[in-house]
Design a protein around this motif. Structure first.
Motif, PDB file in Angstrom:
ATOM      1  N   PHE A   1     -17.480  11.904   6.847  1.00 19.89           N
ATOM      2  CA  PHE A   1     -16.428  11.751   7.833  1.00 19.89           C
ATOM      3  C   PHE A   1     -16.162  13.538   8.158  1.00 19.89           C
ATOM      4  O   PHE A   1     -15.877  14.009   7.682  1.00 19.89           O
ATOM      5  N   ALA A   2     -17.177  14.366   9.100  1.00 22.53           N
ATOM      6  CA  ALA A   2     -17.320  15.245   9.649  1.00 22.53           C
ATOM      7  C   ALA A   2     -16.210  15.580  10.659  1.00 22.53           C
ATOM      8  O   ALA A   2     -15.883  14.816  11.691  1.00 22.53           O
TER       9      ALA A   2
ATOM     10  N   GLY B   1      -3.313  12.916   7.927  1.00 21.72           N
ATOM     11  CA  GLY B   1      -4.726  12.043   8.335  1.00 21.72           C
ATOM     12  C   GLY B   1      -5.464  12.613   8.516  1.00 21.72           C
ATOM     13  O   GLY B   1      -5.503  14.539   8.189  1.00 21.72           O
ATOM     14  N   GLU B   2      -6.367  13.056   8.387  1.00 21.77           N
ATOM     15  CA  GLU B   2      -7.535  13.993   8.774  1.00 21.77           C
ATOM     16  C   GLU B   2      -8.729  13.826   9.701  1.00 21.77           C
ATOM     17  O   GLU B   2      -9.320  12.550  10.103  1.00 21.77           O
ATOM     18  N   TYR B   3      -8.785  14.483  11.015  1.00 26.20           N
ATOM     19  CA  TYR B   3      -9.566  14.338  12.625  1.00 26.20           C
ATOM     20  C   TYR B   3     -10.956  14.663  12.048  1.00 26.20           C
ATOM     21  O   TYR B   3     -11.250  15.275  11.981  1.00 26.20           O
ATOM     22  N   ALA B   4     -12.060  13.573  12.075  1.00 29.59           N
ATOM     23  CA  ALA B   4     -12.777  13.201  12.733  1.00 29.59           C
ATOM     24  C   ALA B   4     -13.729  13.063  13.843  1.00 29.59           C
ATOM     25  O   ALA B   4     -13.722  11.985  14.144  1.00 29.59           O
TER      26      ALA B   4
ATOM     27  N   ILE C   1       0.952  -1.387   0.323  1.00 29.77           N
ATOM     28  CA  ILE C   1       0.224  -0.172  -0.285  1.00 29.77           C
ATOM     29  C   ILE C   1       0.951   1.328   0.151  1.00 29.77           C
ATOM     30  O   ILE C   1       1.598   1.429   0.612  1.00 29.77           O
ATOM     31  N   GLU C   2       0.391   2.176  -0.747  1.00 28.33           N
ATOM     32  CA  GLU C   2       0.760   3.497  -0.724  1.00 28.33           C
ATOM     33  C   GLU C   2       0.346   4.485   0.115  1.00 28.33           C
ATOM     34  O   GLU C   2      -0.066   4.782  -0.219  1.00 28.33           O
ATOM     35  N   LEU C   3       1.232   4.821   0.901  1.00 31.37           N
ATOM     36  CA  LEU C   3       0.911   5.690   1.707  1.00 31.37           C
ATOM     37  C   LEU C   3       1.871   7.531   1.213  1.00 31.37           C
ATOM     38  O   LEU C   3       3.238   7.346   1.594  1.00 31.37           O
TER      39      LEU C   3
ATOM     40  N   SER D   1     -14.170  14.028   4.952  1.00 26.79           N
ATOM     41  CA  SER D   1     -13.637  13.190   3.314  1.00 26.79           C
ATOM     42  C   SER D   1     -14.919  12.364   3.525  1.00 26.79           C
ATOM     43  O   SER D   1     -16.236  12.018   4.488  1.00 26.79           O
ATOM     44  N   ARG D   2     -14.905  11.447   2.790  1.00 25.56           N
ATOM     45  CA  ARG D   2     -16.434  10.642   2.291  1.00 25.56           C
ATOM     46  C   ARG D   2     -15.594   9.506   1.463  1.00 25.56           C
ATOM     47  O   ARG D   2     -14.618   9.546   0.589  1.00 25.56           O
TER      48      ARG D   2
END
Length: 108
Positions: free
Chosen positions: A41-42, A22-25, A13-15, A55-56
């Motif tokens: 994610f909100a 990341g995104e905090y939700a 997996i490429e990250l 993010s969806r």
């Protein structure tokens, strides 16, 4: 490459550095149709009435069920290592989607 070699090599997996941040939700809304599940994610902040979708993720029903199983398994592992995750009373009996804060009136 034969099937045995592919299994030994594993999935790669490429990250990217941007995604690794990341995104905090702290809020999620799940909707579905006959062909897909949509998870938004909100992030909801104290004192604001509007949650911003960060993010969806769109999943086929089979993948949504696999995700559910993977989350259940990981929650069991987490609780085995760190103790039970305690949910506030209001969340146990209240609506399935709940704001992470109280009345929405914050102090500045």
């Amino acid at each position: 490459m034969n099937e045995k070699e592919q299994k030994q090599q594993g999935l790669q997996i490429e990250l990217t550095p941007e995604k690794a941040q990341g995104e905090y939700a702290n809020f999620a809304i799940i909707t579905h149709s006959s062909s897909e599940f949509i998870v938004d994610f909100a992030r909801m902040l104290p004192g604001l009435q509007k949650a911003q979708v960060r993010s969806r993720v769109i999943l086929a029903p089979e993948h949504a069920k696999r995700l559910l199983g993977a989350l259940q398994e990981n929650i069991m592992r987490y609780e085995r290592n760190f103790g039970q995750i305690k949910m506030p009373e209001a969340q146990q009996q209240g609506p399935r989607t709940i704001a992470p804060f109280g009345s929405g009136k914050g102090d500045a």
